[in-house]
Design a protein around this motif. Structure first.
Motif, PDB file in Angstrom:
ATOM      1  N   LEU A 334      31.032   5.682  43.231  1.00 16.06           N
ATOM      2  CA  LEU A 334      29.715   5.800  42.602  1.00 16.06           C
ATOM      3  C   LEU A 334      28.601   5.441  43.575  1.00 16.06           C
ATOM      4  O   LEU A 334      28.723   4.522  44.387  1.00 16.06           O
ATOM      5  CB  LEU A 334      29.638   4.896  41.372  1.00 16.06           C
ATOM      6  CG  LEU A 334      30.720   5.114  40.303  1.00 16.06           C
ATOM      7  CD1 LEU A 334      30.526   4.145  39.150  1.00 16.06           C
ATOM      8  CD2 LEU A 334      30.707   6.551  39.798  1.00 16.06           C
ATOM      9  N   LEU A 335      27.524   6.193  43.479  1.00 12.52           N
ATOM     10  CA  LEU A 335      26.309   5.931  44.249  1.00 12.52           C
ATOM     11  C   LEU A 335      25.182   5.577  43.288  1.00 12.52           C
ATOM     12  O   LEU A 335      24.884   6.334  42.361  1.00 12.52           O
ATOM     13  CB  LEU A 335      25.913   7.169  45.060  1.00 12.52           C
ATOM     14  CG  LEU A 335      26.668   7.410  46.368  1.00 12.52           C
ATOM     15  CD1 LEU A 335      26.349   8.804  46.890  1.00 12.52           C
ATOM     16  CD2 LEU A 335      26.290   6.364  47.403  1.00 12.52           C
ATOM     17  N   LEU A 341      22.568   7.667  38.708  1.00 17.09           N
ATOM     18  CA  LEU A 341      23.954   7.564  39.141  1.00 17.09           C
ATOM     19  C   LEU A 341      24.449   8.915  39.636  1.00 17.09           C
ATOM     20  O   LEU A 341      24.249   9.944  38.979  1.00 17.09           O
ATOM     21  CB  LEU A 341      24.822   7.077  37.981  1.00 17.09           C
ATOM     22  CG  LEU A 341      26.257   6.688  38.298  1.00 17.09           C
ATOM     23  CD1 LEU A 341      26.316   5.504  39.248  1.00 17.09           C
ATOM     24  CD2 LEU A 341      27.003   6.341  37.005  1.00 17.09           C
ATOM     25  N   SER A 342      25.108   8.934  40.810  1.00 15.00           N
ATOM     26  CA  SER A 342      25.614  10.178  41.368  1.00 15.00           C
ATOM     27  C   SER A 342      26.832   9.901  42.226  1.00 15.00           C
ATOM     28  O   SER A 342      27.177   8.746  42.485  1.00 15.00           O
ATOM     29  CB  SER A 342      24.530  10.876  42.208  1.00 15.00           C
ATOM     30  OG  SER A 342      24.157  10.049  43.310  1.00 15.00           O
ATOM     31  N   VAL A 343      27.493  10.975  42.648  1.00  8.00           N
ATOM     32  CA  VAL A 343      28.626  10.903  43.563  1.00  8.00           C
ATOM     33  C   VAL A 343      28.437  11.975  44.634  1.00  8.00           C
ATOM     34  O   VAL A 343      27.689  12.937  44.450  1.00  8.00           O
ATOM     35  CB  VAL A 343      29.974  11.119  42.839  1.00  8.00           C
ATOM     36  CG1 VAL A 343      30.263   9.993  41.868  1.00  8.00           C
ATOM     37  CG2 VAL A 343      30.005  12.468  42.137  1.00  8.00           C
ATOM     38  N   ASP A 384      25.455   4.364  52.531  1.00  6.27           N
ATOM     39  CA  ASP A 384      24.089   4.485  52.025  1.00  6.27           C
ATOM     40  C   ASP A 384      23.339   5.637  52.666  1.00  6.27           C
ATOM     41  O   ASP A 384      22.339   6.116  52.125  1.00  6.27           O
ATOM     42  CB  ASP A 384      23.332   3.176  52.269  1.00  6.27           C
ATOM     43  CG  ASP A 384      23.895   2.031  51.443  1.00  6.27           C
ATOM     44  OD1 ASP A 384      24.509   2.320  50.402  1.00  6.27           O
ATOM     45  OD2 ASP A 384      23.730   0.863  51.846  1.00  6.27           O
ATOM     46  N   SER A 385      23.800   6.084  53.848  1.00  2.00           N
ATOM     47  CA  SER A 385      23.107   7.167  54.554  1.00  2.00           C
ATOM     48  C   SER A 385      23.545   8.555  54.090  1.00  2.00           C
ATOM     49  O   SER A 385      23.046   9.553  54.596  1.00  2.00           O
ATOM     50  CB  SER A 385      23.366   7.043  56.062  1.00  2.00           C
ATOM     51  OG  SER A 385      24.753   7.140  56.346  1.00  2.00           O
ATOM     52  N   LEU A 386      24.461   8.633  53.147  1.00  2.00           N
ATOM     53  CA  LEU A 386      24.967   9.925  52.696  1.00  2.00           C
ATOM     54  C   LEU A 386      23.857  10.699  51.991  1.00  2.00           C
ATOM     55  O   LEU A 386      23.200  10.176  51.088  1.00  2.00           O
ATOM     56  CB  LEU A 386      26.148   9.713  51.752  1.00  2.00           C
ATOM     57  CG  LEU A 386      27.110  10.887  51.556  1.00  2.00           C
ATOM     58  CD1 LEU A 386      27.863  11.166  52.849  1.00  2.00           C
ATOM     59  CD2 LEU A 386      28.095  10.581  50.431  1.00  2.00           C
ATOM     60  N   GLU A 387      23.652  11.932  52.429  1.00  6.16           N
ATOM     61  CA  GLU A 387      22.603  12.762  51.868  1.00  6.16           C
ATOM     62  C   GLU A 387      23.134  14.166  51.612  1.00  6.16           C
ATOM     63  O   GLU A 387      24.127  14.597  52.209  1.00  6.16           O
ATOM     64  CB  GLU A 387      21.402  12.840  52.820  1.00  6.16           C
ATOM     65  CG  GLU A 387      20.691  11.517  53.054  1.00  6.16           C
ATOM     66  CD  GLU A 387      19.978  10.993  51.821  1.00  6.16           C
ATOM     67  OE1 GLU A 387      19.744  11.814  50.900  1.00  6.16           O
ATOM     68  OE2 GLU A 387      19.649   9.790  51.782  1.00  6.16           O
ATOM     69  N   THR A 388      22.439  14.894  50.748  1.00  6.57           N
ATOM     70  CA  THR A 388      22.802  16.288  50.471  1.00  6.57           C
ATOM     71  C   THR A 388      22.635  17.139  51.733  1.00  6.57           C
ATOM     72  O   THR A 388      21.621  17.035  52.431  1.00  6.57           O
ATOM     73  CB  THR A 388      21.935  16.839  49.344  1.00  6.57           C
ATOM     74  OG1 THR A 388      22.217  16.117  48.146  1.00  6.57           O
ATOM     75  CG2 THR A 388      22.224  18.319  49.092  1.00  6.57           C
TER      76      THR A 388
END
Length: 402
Positions: A334-335, A341-343, A384-388
């Motif tokens: 979970l993010l 809330l997203s994944v 935390d740096s994960l982006e679309t």
């Protein structure tokens, strides 16, 4: 010197210089080749370094596929909650008459039957009260006989008009009063005799003695101050019925609608981890406790061997049915972002941040009711740096690494 001689010397000099020109040419070609190779090698090394740098910049992630949707919904989850086991019937046993304990016949851990003698009490004061009450009864009965005889005589005289009607009525009233005194004396004798029967302390039901709080010679105070005694009564024994136990479980409010009366529940305890006991939900409080926000549920379980003990700390395993179109995910996917809330879902080696909606929280996993399918590859332990749009590599499972 002749012209022929000079020409010959010139030809010899030219012939001697040719090897030197060849050596210089070869050296020049070698130098040029060396420089060209060095430049090529450097360019190749820089190209490889750039390629490796770009490859290293691509984040490697581990993924997991949501579970539970293959059957048309989330698989049934096991909810494990602590519970408190209690005897089905549990009661303290007090004396109903005062005196001194003469003898006890049951000790802790002993199984007793209903009506079995547990102790006897000496009641000298009560015995004297019974004797006095019986004497009062005899006196009242004698007075009754005298009043009856007197009334019969007065009734006979009043028919002959030998005495007045008032005197005859007074004799009859005296008879009725004596009848009441006798009835009261008989009731008092019966009451004291009933208290005498309480000299024998017996078991009210089949069970196990879990406590004995008295001994021979101890002063016994009757519960409720019977026999004219005052003071606080002391519990003599504690009796528990262990053939069936009640297990009370506090179910969180979010699961309150999932547990129903009649549902089977598996019970375990740390003392006997290999044993499982199957109980049934027989009732619930039908109200949420405002302080704990839980629903109190009673589970009854048969305990013929007495393996489960009253007061034991047990674990209740509830098998909750899954919801349609729902899947389950590990909690470490979970993010929590400001957007909600997203994944992170990996598609074509690129990350897509996908909003989700969760249902029940099972601790190590959560139920996702919308936003995902069982075919999605979800990033585990996302940074935390994960982006679309971020390019990633999926880590190869350990079992498949070469």
């Amino acid at each position: 010197m002749s012209e022929t001689t000079q020409q010959t010397q010139t030809n010899e000099t030219t012939t001697n210089r040719k090897p030197m020109y060849v050596a210089v040419g070869v050296a020049a070609v070698a130098l040029v080749a060396a420089v060209a190779w060095g430049i090529h090698d450097r360019v190749h090394a820089e190209s490889e370094l750039k390629h490796e740098t770009l490859a290293a910049a691509i984040q490697t992630v581990s993924v997991v596929h949501p579970g539970g949707a293959s059957a048309g919904g989330a698989a049934g989850q096991e909810l494990i909650l602590p519970g408190n086991a209690q005897a089905y019937v549990d009661t303290p046993i007090y004396a109903r008459t005062g005196g001194y304990l003469r003898k006890w016949y049951a000790n802790i851990g002993q199984h007793v039957k209903a009506g079995q003698l547990l102790a006897t009490i000496e009641t000298p004061e009560l015995d004297q009260q019974v004797e006095a009450a019986q004497a009062d009864l005899k006196q009242a009965q004698a007075n009754l006989e005298l009043a009856r005889t007197t009334n019969e005589r007065w009734q006979a005289l009043v028919s002959k008009r030998a005495v007045s009607k008032q005197e005859a009525d007074q004799a009859e009233a005296t008879l009725q009063a004596r009848l009441s005194v006798v009835a009261a004396a008989e009731a008092n004798v019966r009451r004291l005799q009933q208290l005498q029967q309480f000299e024998r302390v017996t078991a009210p039901f089949d069970g196990t003695i879990t406590a004995r709080n008295t001994d021979v010679g101890a002063l016994i105070t009757a519960a409720g101050g019977g026999s004219g005694q005052t003071g606080t009564a002391q519990e003599l024994f504690h009796l528990a019925s262990m053939g069936k136990l009640r297990v009370f479980v506090a179910v969180p409010e979010v699961y309150s609608t999932e547990v129903q009366d009649g549902m089977k529940v598996t019970l375990t305890q740390d003392a006997t981890p290999d044993e499982k006991f199957v109980g049934t939900i027989v009732r619930n409080a039908s109200a949420i406790d405002q302080s704990s926000r839980t629903l109190n549920v009673e589970v009854d379980v048969d305990n013929p061997k007495g393996t489960l003990l009253p007061g034991a700390y047990v674990f209740a395993h509830f098998n909750l049915a899954g919801k349609a179109h729902a899947v389950t995910l590990p909690s470490n996917t979970l993010l929590f972002r400001s957007e909600g809330l997203s994944v992170g879902v990996v598609r074509d080696n690129h990350v897509q941040l996908t909003p989700i909606k969760i249902g029940r929280d099972f601790g190590s996993s959560v139920e996702v009711v919308s936003g995902l399918s069982a075919h999605d590859a979800v990033v585990l332990d996302p940074s935390d740096s994960l982006e679309t749009g971020m390019e990633v590599k999926i880590a190869q499972p350990k079992g498949e690494q070469k």
